[in-house]
Enzyme design. Structure first.
Site, PDB file in Angstrom:
ATOM      1  N   TYR A 126       0.818  -1.210   0.000  1.00  0.00           N
ATOM      2  CA  TYR A 126       0.000   0.000   0.000  1.00  0.00           C
ATOM      3  C   TYR A 126       0.852   1.261   0.000  1.00  0.00           C
ATOM      4  CZ  TYR A 126      -4.122  -2.845   0.809  1.00  0.00           C
ATOM      5  OH  TYR A 126      -5.132  -3.764   0.683  1.00  0.00           O
ATOM      6  N   LYS A 173       4.203 -14.587   4.630  1.00  0.00           N
ATOM      7  CA  LYS A 173       4.546 -15.384   3.447  1.00  0.00           C
ATOM      8  C   LYS A 173       6.063 -15.276   3.259  1.00  0.00           C
ATOM      9  CE  LYS A 173       2.917 -17.902   0.081  1.00  0.00           C
ATOM     10  NZ  LYS A 173       2.160 -19.147   0.255  1.00  0.00           N
ATOM     11  N   ASP A 207      -1.463 -18.757   3.914  1.00  0.00           N
ATOM     12  CA  ASP A 207      -2.445 -19.635   3.252  1.00  0.00           C
ATOM     13  C   ASP A 207      -2.953 -20.699   4.221  1.00  0.00           C
ATOM     14  OD1 ASP A 207       0.228 -20.257   3.001  1.00  0.00           O
ATOM     15  OD2 ASP A 207       0.134 -20.959   0.937  1.00  0.00           O
ATOM     16  N   ASP A 231      -5.789  -6.427   5.476  1.00  0.00           N
ATOM     17  CA  ASP A 231      -6.976  -5.974   4.760  1.00  0.00           C
ATOM     18  C   ASP A 231      -7.847  -7.189   4.396  1.00  0.00           C
ATOM     19  OD1 ASP A 231      -8.770  -4.468   3.346  1.00  0.00           O
ATOM     20  OD2 ASP A 231      -7.374  -3.769   1.830  1.00  0.00           O
TER      21      ASP A 231
END
Ligand code: NAD
Length: 335
Positions: A126, A173, A207, A231
């Site tokens: 972002y 991740k 995940d 988000d």
């Protein structure tokens, strides 16, 4: 009772409807308040301001330190930067806090959900740094700084300690984004080891974390993650407790705080008077606690819990037929 000066940004779409309802409830509950109402989003452009985040709006939040904000629509493809991203970066509102809990009378797949999502609010993808390398090839830069990762980790552990929470889980991740998510992890690990060994610490690849979240959300306590993941996971988590109409939020920095629901401007139901004002009202309760108006906060919370528990007046997203104002009136009647 103290009188607070609070900037009110009605926003776009359902924003004016849910903020008006919230304002009525807070005033009826006895909050001494002077609202400074200013626009942002598409409404600002309609009112002939040059930008979606007018300088007056930003200056007022800087001056008063606190704002209640409705969702805004950022016109797509017209060269405007997102209001929310601008606001969070300009005011350095680095911690987004989203409590996700079951509510009385709102039946969902799981009982006993009580978690808080803490999202880093100023960095990651972002940062808005995008680049057209050659025609047909574009990039978006994911930014992580040691300063940013450390301060959100410290904020989360301090929050967990003060709120008597027992565990923080970081979603990441880092197996793929070894540098950026790797830095996020190493900062969180260091803060836990050096400053908050009292809080249990866990890391999950996002995940697998999402799978565990939908299998059994009750295993989670505080969730900490970078901007984009926060988000996405906020909306996913909202779906576990009744939807976007019931999840509040706060964007907190060292000098200012902006309170707003997780949901957007919901153009599909805007102007119909059917939006659930609860998420905005709950954000208002978070704001009351921030302003040390704990007694008013408790009165409002008790009132909306009572209305929900009775179950006769609820908005359409929760399976009822009541409108925004009708729900607010019911809460006011229970104050
Ligand atoms: P959304 O959150 O506005 O709506 C998603 C779905 O949830 C819709 O079906 C909507 O009707 C429903 N919903 C949301 N809030 C509700 C409420 N209070 N009561 C009942 N139902 C509700 O997401 P979207 O449609 O993806 O986004 C619409 C616009 O909002 C976009 O322009 C987006 O950029 C903006 N947005 C703004 C914010 C913000 O200002 N904080 C946050 C998210 C999205």
């Amino acid at each position: 009772m103290a009188t607070h000066t609070i900037v009110l940004i009605p926003g776009d779409g359902i924003g004016p409807e849910v903020t008006r309802a919230t304002r009525r409830v807070l005033e009826a509950a006895g909050l001494g308040v002077q609202w400074v109402e200013l626009p942002a989003g598409a409404t600002a452009i309609d009112q002939a301001y040059a930008d979606v985040l007018p300088a007056e709006t930003l200056a007022a939040i800087r001056a008063h330190g606190v704002a209640l904000k409705g969702p805004v629509t950022t016109p797509v493809g017209k060269g405007f930067r997102s209001v929310n991203v601008q606001l969070r970066q300009a005011l350095d509102l680095y911690a987004a806090v989203r409590p996700v809990r079951n509510l009385p009378g709102v039946a969902t797949r799981f009982d006993g959900v009580d978690m808080v999502i803490i999202r880093e609010n100023t960095e990651g993808l972002y940062s808005g740094i995008e680049n057209a390398v050659v025609p047909g090839v574009v990039t978006s830069l994911k930014v992580a700084t040691e300063k940013g990762c450390t301060r959100i980790a410290r904020w989360a552990f301090r929050y967990a300690t003060r709120r008597h929470r027992r565990k923080i889980t970081v979603f990441h991740k880092a197996n793929i984004m070894k540098l950026t998510d790797g830095l996020f992890l190493s900062c969180a690990r260091r803060i836990q080891e050096e400053e908050y060994p009292n809080i249990e610490y866990e890391e999950l690849i996002i995940d697998a974390g999402c799978m565990k979240l939908v299998q059994d959300p009750t295993r989670f306590d505080v969730l900490l993650m970078e901007n984009l993941y926060g988000d996405l996971v906020s909306d996913l988590a909202a779906g576990l407790v009744g939807g976007l109409g019931v999840v509040p939020g706060a964007n907190i920095g060292d000098a200012a705080a902006v309170f707003e629901a997780v949901h957007g401007s919901a153009p599909d139901i805007a102007g119909k008077g059917v939006a659930n004002p609860l998420a905005c009202l709950m954000s208002g309760v978070m704001m009351l606690n921030h302003l040390h108006e704990e007694a008013v906060a408790e009165r409002v919370k008790t009132a909306y819990n009572a209305v929900l528990a009775e179950g006769t007046i609820r908005t359409r997203d929760l399976g009822g037929a009541a409108g925004t104002d009708e729900f607010a009136d019911a809460v006011i009647a229970h104050l």
